[in-house]
Design a protein around this motif. Structure first.
Motif, PDB file in Angstrom:
ATOM      1  N   LEU A   1       2.790  66.240 158.436  1.00 43.66           N
ATOM      2  CA  LEU A   1       2.948  66.045 159.738  1.00 43.66           C
ATOM      3  C   LEU A   1       4.524  65.702 160.022  1.00 43.66           C
ATOM      4  CD1 LEU A   1       0.079  65.573 162.002  1.00 43.66           C
ATOM      5  CD2 LEU A   1       0.743  67.647 162.136  1.00 43.66           C
ATOM      6  N   ARG A   2       4.626  65.132 159.817  1.00 42.53           N
ATOM      7  CA  ARG A   2       6.098  63.897 160.698  1.00 42.53           C
ATOM      8  C   ARG A   2       7.105  65.803 159.909  1.00 42.53           C
ATOM      9  NH1 ARG A   2       8.769  61.228 163.131  1.00 42.53           N
ATOM     10  NH2 ARG A   2       8.764  58.845 161.931  1.00 42.53           N
ATOM     11  N   THR A   3       7.018  66.742 158.438  1.00 38.52           N
ATOM     12  CA  THR A   3       7.868  67.336 158.250  1.00 38.52           C
ATOM     13  C   THR A   3       7.555  68.249 159.207  1.00 38.52           C
ATOM     14  OG1 THR A   3       6.742  67.192 155.640  1.00 38.52           O
ATOM     15  CG2 THR A   3       7.951  69.042 156.240  1.00 38.52           C
ATOM     16  N   ALA A   4       6.269  68.812 159.761  1.00 38.16           N
ATOM     17  CA  ALA A   4       6.455  69.983 160.699  1.00 38.16           C
ATOM     18  C   ALA A   4       6.974  69.294 162.247  1.00 38.16           C
ATOM     19  CB  ALA A   4       4.859  70.385 160.883  1.00 38.16           C
ATOM     20  N   GLU A   5       7.030  68.165 162.584  1.00 35.81           N
ATOM     21  CA  GLU A   5       8.099  67.734 163.268  1.00 35.81           C
ATOM     22  C   GLU A   5       9.766  67.925 163.107  1.00 35.81           C
ATOM     23  OE1 GLU A   5       9.079  63.967 166.306  1.00 35.81           O
ATOM     24  OE2 GLU A   5       8.983  64.106 163.597  1.00 35.81           O
ATOM     25  N   GLY A   6       9.836  67.653 162.031  1.00 36.04           N
ATOM     26  CA  GLY A   6      11.429  67.447 161.516  1.00 36.04           C
ATOM     27  C   GLY A   6      11.656  69.009 161.883  1.00 36.04           C
ATOM     28  N   ILE A   7      10.615  70.263 161.288  1.00 30.42           N
ATOM     29  CA  ILE A   7      11.099  71.913 161.097  1.00 30.42           C
ATOM     30  C   ILE A   7      11.132  72.096 162.384  1.00 30.42           C
ATOM     31  CG2 ILE A   7      10.441  73.641 161.026  1.00 30.42           C
ATOM     32  CD1 ILE A   7       8.858  72.978 158.463  1.00 30.42           C
ATOM     33  N   VAL A   8      10.264  71.247 163.760  1.00 26.92           N
ATOM     34  CA  VAL A   8      10.300  71.680 164.981  1.00 26.92           C
ATOM     35  C   VAL A   8      11.524  71.340 165.833  1.00 26.92           C
ATOM     36  CG1 VAL A   8       9.235  71.292 167.615  1.00 26.92           C
ATOM     37  CG2 VAL A   8       7.968  71.858 165.352  1.00 26.92           C
ATOM     38  N   LEU A   9      11.905  69.657 165.683  1.00 31.72           N
ATOM     39  CA  LEU A   9      13.385  69.183 166.024  1.00 31.72           C
ATOM     40  C   LEU A   9      14.901  69.711 165.559  1.00 31.72           C
ATOM     41  CD1 LEU A   9      12.624  65.306 165.659  1.00 31.72           C
ATOM     42  CD2 LEU A   9      12.428  67.030 168.142  1.00 31.72           C
ATOM     43  N   SER A  10      13.890  71.060 164.648  1.00 30.04           N
ATOM     44  CA  SER A  10      15.450  71.671 164.293  1.00 30.04           C
ATOM     45  C   SER A  10      16.017  72.512 165.340  1.00 30.04           C
ATOM     46  CB  SER A  10      15.621  71.627 162.202  1.00 30.04           C
ATOM     47  OG  SER A  10      14.544  73.066 162.155  1.00 30.04           O
ATOM     48  N   ILE A  11      14.599  73.624 165.780  1.00 30.25           N
ATOM     49  CA  ILE A  11      15.478  74.505 166.465  1.00 30.25           C
ATOM     50  C   ILE A  11      16.414  74.421 167.248  1.00 30.25           C
ATOM     51  CG2 ILE A  11      14.386  76.093 167.883  1.00 30.25           C
ATOM     52  CD1 ILE A  11      11.834  75.800 166.695  1.00 30.25           C
ATOM     53  N   PRO A  12      17.450  74.736 167.660  1.00 31.00           N
ATOM     54  CA  PRO A  12      18.907  74.806 168.144  1.00 31.00           C
ATOM     55  C   PRO A  12      17.901  74.667 169.850  1.00 31.00           C
ATOM     56  CG  PRO A  12      19.037  75.815 166.573  1.00 31.00           C
ATOM     57  CD  PRO A  12      17.737  75.853 166.435  1.00 31.00           C
ATOM     58  N   VAL A  13      18.469  73.915 170.253  1.00 31.60           N
ATOM     59  CA  VAL A  13      18.558  73.249 171.846  1.00 31.60           C
ATOM     60  C   VAL A  13      16.996  73.058 172.264  1.00 31.60           C
ATOM     61  CG1 VAL A  13      18.713  74.734 174.493  1.00 31.60           C
ATOM     62  CG2 VAL A  13      20.791  75.378 172.617  1.00 31.60           C
ATOM     63  N   VAL A  14      16.437  74.070 172.069  1.00 31.26           N
ATOM     64  CA  VAL A  14      14.895  73.303 172.260  1.00 31.26           C
ATOM     65  C   VAL A  14      13.922  73.052 171.656  1.00 31.26           C
ATOM     66  CG1 VAL A  14      14.837  76.069 173.643  1.00 31.26           C
ATOM     67  CG2 VAL A  14      14.009  75.725 171.646  1.00 31.26           C
TER      68      VAL A  14
ATOM     69  N   ASP B   1      28.165  70.660 164.898  1.00 30.68           N
ATOM     70  CA  ASP B   1      28.092  70.373 166.398  1.00 30.68           C
ATOM     71  C   ASP B   1      28.444  71.150 167.473  1.00 30.68           C
ATOM     72  OD1 ASP B   1      26.775  67.593 165.298  1.00 30.68           O
ATOM     73  OD2 ASP B   1      28.095  66.300 165.308  1.00 30.68           O
ATOM     74  N   VAL B   2      27.494  71.802 168.170  1.00 29.09           N
ATOM     75  CA  VAL B   2      28.026  72.938 169.071  1.00 29.09           C
ATOM     76  C   VAL B   2      27.649  72.222 169.840  1.00 29.09           C
ATOM     77  CG1 VAL B   2      28.202  75.309 169.631  1.00 29.09           C
ATOM     78  CG2 VAL B   2      27.930  74.535 166.765  1.00 29.09           C
ATOM     79  N   ALA B   3      28.443  72.829 170.862  1.00 26.87           N
ATOM     80  CA  ALA B   3      28.569  72.382 172.139  1.00 26.87           C
ATOM     81  C   ALA B   3      28.035  71.110 172.309  1.00 26.87           C
ATOM     82  CB  ALA B   3      27.568  73.260 173.477  1.00 26.87           C
ATOM     83  N   GLY B   4      27.924  69.745 171.795  1.00 24.52           N
ATOM     84  CA  GLY B   4      27.271  68.847 172.238  1.00 24.52           C
ATOM     85  C   GLY B   4      25.287  68.563 171.541  1.00 24.52           C
ATOM     86  N   HIS B   5      25.509  69.595 171.022  1.00 23.34           N
ATOM     87  CA  HIS B   5      23.905  69.881 170.124  1.00 23.34           C
ATOM     88  C   HIS B   5      24.196  70.085 168.581  1.00 23.34           C
ATOM     89  CE1 HIS B   5      21.760  71.044 173.604  1.00 23.34           C
ATOM     90  NE2 HIS B   5      22.635  71.372 174.652  1.00 23.34           N
ATOM     91  N   THR B   6      23.327  69.832 167.951  1.00 27.17           N
ATOM     92  CA  THR B   6      23.905  69.438 167.129  1.00 27.17           C
ATOM     93  C   THR B   6      22.337  69.958 165.880  1.00 27.17           C
ATOM     94  OG1 THR B   6      23.827  66.618 166.650  1.00 27.17           O
ATOM     95  CG2 THR B   6      23.173  67.743 164.254  1.00 27.17           C
ATOM     96  N   VAL B   7      23.432  71.334 165.063  1.00 32.07           N
ATOM     97  CA  VAL B   7      22.014  72.076 163.906  1.00 32.07           C
ATOM     98  C   VAL B   7      22.173  71.447 163.093  1.00 32.07           C
ATOM     99  CG1 VAL B   7      21.921  74.362 163.763  1.00 32.07           C
ATOM    100  CG2 VAL B   7      23.626  74.325 165.956  1.00 32.07           C
ATOM    101  N   VAL B   8      20.922  71.609 162.245  1.00 29.48           N
ATOM    102  CA  VAL B   8      20.546  70.762 160.952  1.00 29.48           C
ATOM    103  C   VAL B   8      20.108  72.121 160.132  1.00 29.48           C
ATOM    104  CG1 VAL B   8      19.510  69.398 160.131  1.00 29.48           C
ATOM    105  CG2 VAL B   8      19.968  68.748 162.501  1.00 29.48           C
ATOM    106  N   TRP B   9      21.202  72.826 159.108  1.00 32.40           N
ATOM    107  CA  TRP B   9      21.430  73.465 158.803  1.00 32.40           C
ATOM    108  C   TRP B   9      19.893  73.332 157.564  1.00 32.40           C
ATOM    109  CZ3 TRP B   9      22.177  78.011 161.672  1.00 32.40           C
ATOM    110  CH2 TRP B   9      23.460  78.176 162.245  1.00 32.40           C
ATOM    111  N   ASP B  10      20.013  72.155 156.932  1.00 36.11           N
ATOM    112  CA  ASP B  10      18.814  72.558 156.471  1.00 36.11           C
ATOM    113  C   ASP B  10      17.741  71.879 156.271  1.00 36.11           C
ATOM    114  OD1 ASP B  10      19.753  69.526 157.420  1.00 36.11           O
ATOM    115  OD2 ASP B  10      19.970  68.816 155.877  1.00 36.11           O
ATOM    116  N   VAL B  11      17.669  72.035 157.016  1.00 35.75           N
ATOM    117  CA  VAL B  11      15.764  71.960 157.794  1.00 35.75           C
ATOM    118  C   VAL B  11      16.057  73.097 158.669  1.00 35.75           C
ATOM    119  CG1 VAL B  11      13.847  70.860 159.318  1.00 35.75           C
ATOM    120  CG2 VAL B  11      16.098  69.545 158.202  1.00 35.75           C
TER     121      VAL B  11
END
Length: 528
Positions: free
Chosen positions: A160-173, A309-319
């Motif tokens: 579940l922790r892994t799933a949460e990290g995947i959801v958090l990696s979605i840019p902006v939302v 880092d794009v416009a204040g948002h971090t895109v975590v590509w490795d996730v």
């Protein structure tokens, strides 16, 4: 009573037609039934487990019969799972049967989809049923993940922790989605009850509804069949549903249920008491999920670290790439593939005869390459275990698997395509030279050679009756000012350009055309 019901409902007429429905007799067609009967076992065992499971997140000291965990703070969900395992009569057996049935269910759907893919059973008019099958596979994976997470043990909590990290990696939302799904900061008190509702109500309802629609389409479109004498694109030859096929199918159900019961009784699976309750600051050793999401774990482990880092948002590509883009791309390809193949094939009749995989070398090679890529990712999900057991540096295992992820599918594609063309060439030699006979003859110069006889008519029929779409060239004629459809025609040449032509007489070729003619086209193929 039957007469009264028959006057109000079309029972007799509809029942007679349905019960006499013909089903071809081949072992590969039983894969879908294994998935269906695994689902029935899942429903039966799941109802039992529902009576004793409590999906609460409130923590309290454990007071059950498992002595090593007494006094440890556990959630209500974890404590009730221990109660099922140790205090409910037969609870551990039912729980393990349920888990094994879930693994077999997803495996059977996946293998069934592979059978449909390699035999071309997704072609017109079955594109919609293929879409339903892919949706069933996706829902089965989600259903399995929800059920896997319910006990709230350290292993499932890590998932579940892994799933949460995947959801958090979605840019902006991603942050908003995470708060919406988990009901606040991870882990919160809402996620297990929500997964429970999805696991016992929402996803099973969708699965059962889509299974019903899937079976209705099978009855409506009729079953595909392998090319044999008498079988054409316009008929179905097999055993009637009742009583022959029903007896065989019921026997398969009881056999499968018995095998699942033996697995549940003899082979331990998911011993949550050995993992302990979930703690956000702990991680279970050797933490690998069930096989159907193992490829996602492997992709996350193989992806190098990268972020932007794009416009204040971090895109975590490795996730984001392995956790979101990869599965979305996978299912988009699965959904669109029948339409892609029809696009490069062009207008074609309905296809009710299965392809031999060797006769479609590009499709078969693509499927094998995809399976090999999945196998590499699944192996990468256990890279730490591989490094520990075989005493190999973890970095070496990681770099080797990264290389294999690109190299193995490439080699598998070319090797499979050459193997298919080689098998076609072997079929050609068999048609020309016949098959070996059980005698040896002496030639005039004193040498010896094995006698050969013509192939049986049934074997000749099986080899000659094959789908032979030609590369498309429409829109690129010399007289056109602008050549259209260049991309489609190039893909069509790549897909259908290589094949071994089979030796056939004029009457044989005409017979193949008649056999492969779709419904309503037999008269044109027959020349009448």
């Amino acid at each position: 009573m039957v007469s009264a019901l028959d006057k109000r409902l079309p029972l007799r007429e509809g029942g007679k037609e349905f019960l006499r429905k013909a089903f071809p007799d081949h072992w590969s067609f039983l894969l879908g039934e294994i998935a269906l009967y695994s689902l029935l076992v899942l429903v039966a065992t799941g109802v039992f487990l529902t009576l004793f499971f409590h999906p609460g997140m409130t923590e309290q000291p454990y007071t059950g019969s498992y002595v090593p965990l007494r006094g440890v703070l556990t959630s209500e969900a974890y404590a009730s799972t221990l109660h099922i395992s140790f205090d409910v009569r037969g609870g551990l057996l039912i729980r393990q049967i349920h888990h094994w049935a879930a693994l077999v269910f997803v495996a059977a759907i996946g293998t069934h989809l592979l059978r449909i893919f390699f035999t071309g059973a997704f072609r017109r008019p079955r594109e919609a049923n293929w879409t339903i099958g892919v949706t069933l596979f996706m829902l089965a994976v989600l259903e399995g993940f929800c059920g896997y997470s319910l006990p709230d043990d350290l292993l499932s909590g890590t998932g579940l922790r892994t799933a949460e990290g995947i959801v958090l990696s979605i840019p902006v939302v991603g942050t908003y989605l995470s708060f919406f799904v988990f009901g606040g900061q991870f882990p919160g008190h809402e996620i297990i009850p929500r997964l429970y509702v999805a696991h016992i109500l929402l996803l099973p309802g969708l699965l059962l509804a889509l299974v019903a629609v899937h079976l209705i389409f099978i009855v409506y479109h009729k079953h595909t069949q392998w090319a044999r004498p008498g079988r054409t694109n316009r008929n179905v030859i097999g055993k009637p549903l009742y009583p022959q096929y029903t007896a065989k199918s019921v026997g398969l159900f009881f056999t499968l249920a018995g095998v699942l019961a033996l697995l549940g009784a003899l082979l331990q699976i998911n011993p949550i008491w050995a993992f302990g309750p979930y703690r956000a600051d702990h991680v279970s050793l050797d933490a690998q999920p069930d096989w159907y999401v193992g490829f996602l774990e492997g992709a996350l482990r193989l992806m190098p670290g990268a972020e932007t880092d794009v416009a204040g948002h971090t895109v975590v590509w490795d996730v984001f790439l392995p956790g979101v883009v990869l599965p979305v791309t996978l299912f988009l390809i699965l959904y669109s593939y029948p339409f892609f193949e029809r696009w490069i094939t062009g207008p074609a009749a309905e296809q009710h005869l299965c392809d031999r995989p060797r006769n479609q070398p590009t499709r078969t090679a693509l499927g094998v390459a995809a399976v090999c890529a999945y196998a590499v990712l699944l192996m990468a999900g256990g890279q730490d275990v591989i490094a520990l057991v075989f005493h190999i540096p973890l970095e070496l295992v990681t770099y080797t698997l990264r290389t294999a992820l690109f190299l193995v599918p490439f080699l598998a594609y070319h090797a499979t395509k050459r193997a298919c063309l080689g098998l076609q060439a072997a079929d050609r030699r068999r048609l020309l030279e016949g098959q070996s006979a059980a005698e040896v003859r002496q030639s005039a110069d004193g040498g010896y050679q094995q006698a050969r006889t013509l192939l049986p008519p049934a074997e000749t029929y099986r080899i000659l009756v094959r789908d032979e779409p030609r590369p498309r060239a429409h829109g690129t004629e010399a007289w056109r000012w602008f050549h259209k459809h260049r991309l489609r025609n190039a893909l069509s040449r790549w897909y259908f350009g290589k094949r071994v032509e089979l030796p056939a007489t004029g009457p044989q070729r005409h017979g193949v055309e008649v056999v492969r003619a779709g419904p309503g086209e037999a008269e044109d193929a027959d020349g009448s």
